[in-house]
Scaffold this motif. Structure first.
Motif, mmCIF file in Angstrom:
data_model
loop_
_atom_site.group_PDB
_atom_site.id
_atom_site.type_symbol
_atom_site.label_atom_id
_atom_site.label_comp_id
_atom_site.label_asym_id
_atom_site.label_seq_id
_atom_site.Cartn_x
_atom_site.Cartn_y
_atom_site.Cartn_z
ATOM 1 N N LEU A 1 18.875 -40.679 92.252
ATOM 2 C CA LEU A 1 19.524 -41.949 91.948
ATOM 3 C C LEU A 1 18.649 -43.127 92.410
ATOM 4 C CD1 LEU A 1 23.251 -41.182 92.871
ATOM 5 C CD2 LEU A 1 22.249 -41.340 90.589
ATOM 6 N N SER B 1 34.666 -36.170 90.273
ATOM 7 C CA SER B 1 33.415 -36.778 89.810
ATOM 8 C C SER B 1 33.034 -36.396 88.392
ATOM 9 C CB SER B 1 32.270 -36.386 90.747
ATOM 10 O OG SER B 1 32.061 -34.987 90.697
ATOM 11 N N LEU C 1 28.041 -46.106 92.650
ATOM 12 C CA LEU C 1 28.021 -44.645 92.624
ATOM 13 C C LEU C 1 28.083 -44.063 94.035
ATOM 14 C CD1 LEU C 1 25.285 -44.183 89.884
ATOM 15 C CD2 LEU C 1 27.722 -43.653 89.647
ATOM 16 N N ARG C 2 27.350 -44.660 94.946
ATOM 17 C CA ARG C 2 27.330 -44.163 96.323
ATOM 18 C C ARG C 2 28.702 -44.295 96.993
ATOM 19 N NH1 ARG C 2 21.510 -46.729 98.239
ATOM 20 N NH2 ARG C 2 20.239 -44.867 97.798
ATOM 21 N N MET D 1 29.165 -35.372 87.250
ATOM 22 C CA MET D 1 28.159 -36.327 87.711
ATOM 23 C C MET D 1 26.989 -35.611 88.373
ATOM 24 S SD MET D 1 28.350 -39.569 90.365
ATOM 25 C CE MET D 1 29.879 -40.183 89.728
ATOM 26 N N ALA E 1 30.425 -41.922 85.330
ATOM 27 C CA ALA E 1 29.592 -40.991 86.079
ATOM 28 C C ALA E 1 28.193 -40.947 85.468
ATOM 29 C CB ALA E 1 30.219 -39.594 86.061
ATOM 30 N N TYR F 1 24.874 -35.966 91.093
ATOM 31 C CA TYR F 1 24.780 -36.801 92.299
ATOM 32 C C TYR F 1 23.667 -36.274 93.191
ATOM 33 C CZ TYR F 1 26.053 -40.044 95.902
ATOM 34 O OH TYR F 1 26.004 -41.080 96.793
ATOM 35 N N ASP F 2 22.563 -37.014 93.184
ATOM 36 C CA ASP F 2 21.370 -36.649 93.943
ATOM 37 C C ASP F 2 20.793 -37.963 94.460
ATOM 38 O OD1 ASP F 2 18.578 -36.344 94.505
ATOM 39 O OD2 ASP F 2 18.507 -34.524 93.315
ATOM 40 N N GLU F 3 20.929 -38.190 95.763
ATOM 41 C CA GLU F 3 20.542 -39.489 96.329
ATOM 42 C C GLU F 3 19.100 -39.873 95.992
ATOM 43 O OE1 GLU F 3 22.022 -41.845 97.934
ATOM 44 O OE2 GLU F 3 23.942 -41.037 98.644
#
Length: 395
Positions: free
Chosen positions: A369, A359, A386-387, A362, A342, A364-366
């Motif tokens: 990233l 996750s 990751l996506r 993690m 992650a 997770y921020d598009e």
């Protein structure tokens, strides 16, 4: 002389004491979730924290080092964060002995920054990713334990706070201010520690897949329980994902025993995810079967070694380990585990098991990233991994 609790002392649950001095507030003892207890009682995180004496080998079942009755009393990680990020100041951690100070430094270095040795990282790109997540603009880099804390020992003069002097006679921590004694705080951990909040027991209709959340909060929230949940597949014994503090009490409140846990999956070694692990290992009544990545396992051995004052080899004998190498499926007890690393500040795994995807912590921020990809921190292959991590997971 006996213990003296004066009007300078604020007594909190779990043998936590906060002494008001001319140098600032000094907290004695730091069991798990100390920050939550402070915030719940309206006490600002103190700048000074005194850790207890090591438990003598054999003095009580399964206890040694910074661990008492399975409860980790070196749980200062979130007090460090609260001081450094919240109040823009370094916290001073005070141990009775030099050896404890050295162990505490090694322990916190591992949990906050990951492995010290380059060869302990599985690959260079993961270390770069973790540094990118932990990046702190005022420093221009990720902060280290030495940026955030000073760790000193009473036996090396660490109790000299100017107008205030702190000493230890074995039975008490003695506070004097301008030459006058203001408090004596016991060194003995006497109370059985309990959490601030527990998950309410509710009927649990069992489905083909059932999740039972013990907590889904963070280390700064006094009203919430840190991330920890159980996954039931059919009528099988549950899997435990991460181990919140006071895990034995939390399980009991839900009508469960640690002996009913099949496997324990650890995503990473931040305090809010492993504070309850010593309890399971030492006092759960069943040999823990642990699933995590090899690099996290090796870090865990070093962390528990410093916490318990045992060698890593001795710690390794206390539980069973099943390596879950990211990218390599693991078949175990009828489950199929798949993991990837992650995006977090220390080595962390995101895990899929029989249709459940977890996750970890993690970030997770598009957009972020994509920024990491454009600036060279993430390869195109890694970004796509990751996506698509949750592909195939039903939940």
């Amino acid at each position: 002389m006996s213990t003296v609790i004066t009007d300078r002392v604020h007594c909190l649950p779990n043998d936590i004491y906060v002494v008001t001095t001319a140098a600032g507030d000094v907290m004695v003892n730091s069991p798990p979730e100390s920050l939550k207890f402070l915030l719940a009682h309206g006490v600002n995180p103190p700048r000074y924290v005194i850790l207890p004496l090591d438990a003598l080998p054999g003095s009580e079942p399964s206890s040694r080092g910074f661990v008492y009755r399975g409860i980790n009393y070196a749980s200062v990680e979130f007090l460090i964060y609260a001081n450094f990020f919240g109040q823009q100041q370094k916290i001073t951690l005070i141990t009775p002995t030099i050896a404890q100070a050295q162990r505490l430094h090694a322990l916190l270095s591992e949990t906050i920054n990951g492995p010290t040795a380059t060869e302990e990282w599985p690959n260079p790109w993961l270390r770069r990713e973790c540094a990118a997540v932990a990046f702190f603009p005022p420093l221009g880099r990720a902060p280290t334990i030495d940026d955030m804390t000073s760790i000193v020992a009473l036996e090396a003069g660490g109790g000299d706070l100017g107008q205030v002097q702190i000493t230890c006679d074995g039975s008490n921590f003695i506070f004097t201010e301008n030459g006058a004694e203001i408090a004596r705080i016991p060194t003995t951990i006497s109370a059985v520690a309990h959490p601030l909040t527990v998950a309410p027991p509710r009927p649990l209709p069992r489905q083909a897949l059932t999740l039972q959340f013990i907590g889904g909060s963070d280390g700064f929230d006094p009203t919430g329980i840190t991330t920890c949940f159980l996954a039931y597949f059919g009528n099988r014994q549950p899997l435990l994902f991460d181990a919140a503090a006071y895990i034995n009490v939390r399980l009991a409140h839900l009508g469960l025993s640690p002996r009913q846990i099949d496997l324990v999956i650890i995503s990473h070694l931040h305090e809010d995810h492993i504070a309850g692990l010593p309890e399971l290992i030492l006092t759960g009544g069943k040999r823990v079967q642990l699933v995590t990545a090899p690099t996290i396992y090796r870090s865990l051995l070093r962390v528990l070694s410093e916490m318990l004052n045992l060698t890593p080899a001795t710690v390794a004998e206390l539980f069973d380990f099943y390596p879950l190498e990211p990218g390599q499926p693991l078949e175990l007890h009828g489950y199929q585990f798949i993991a990837t690393y992650a995006v977090h500040s220390v080595p962390t795994i995101a895990v899929k098991v029989n249709g459940v995807g977890y996750s970890g912590d993690m970030r997770y921020d598009e957009e972020w990233l994509e920024h990491l990809h454009q600036t060279g921190y993430l390869s195109a292959e890694r970004l796509n991994e990751l996506r698509r991590f949750a592909d195939g997971a039903g939940l």
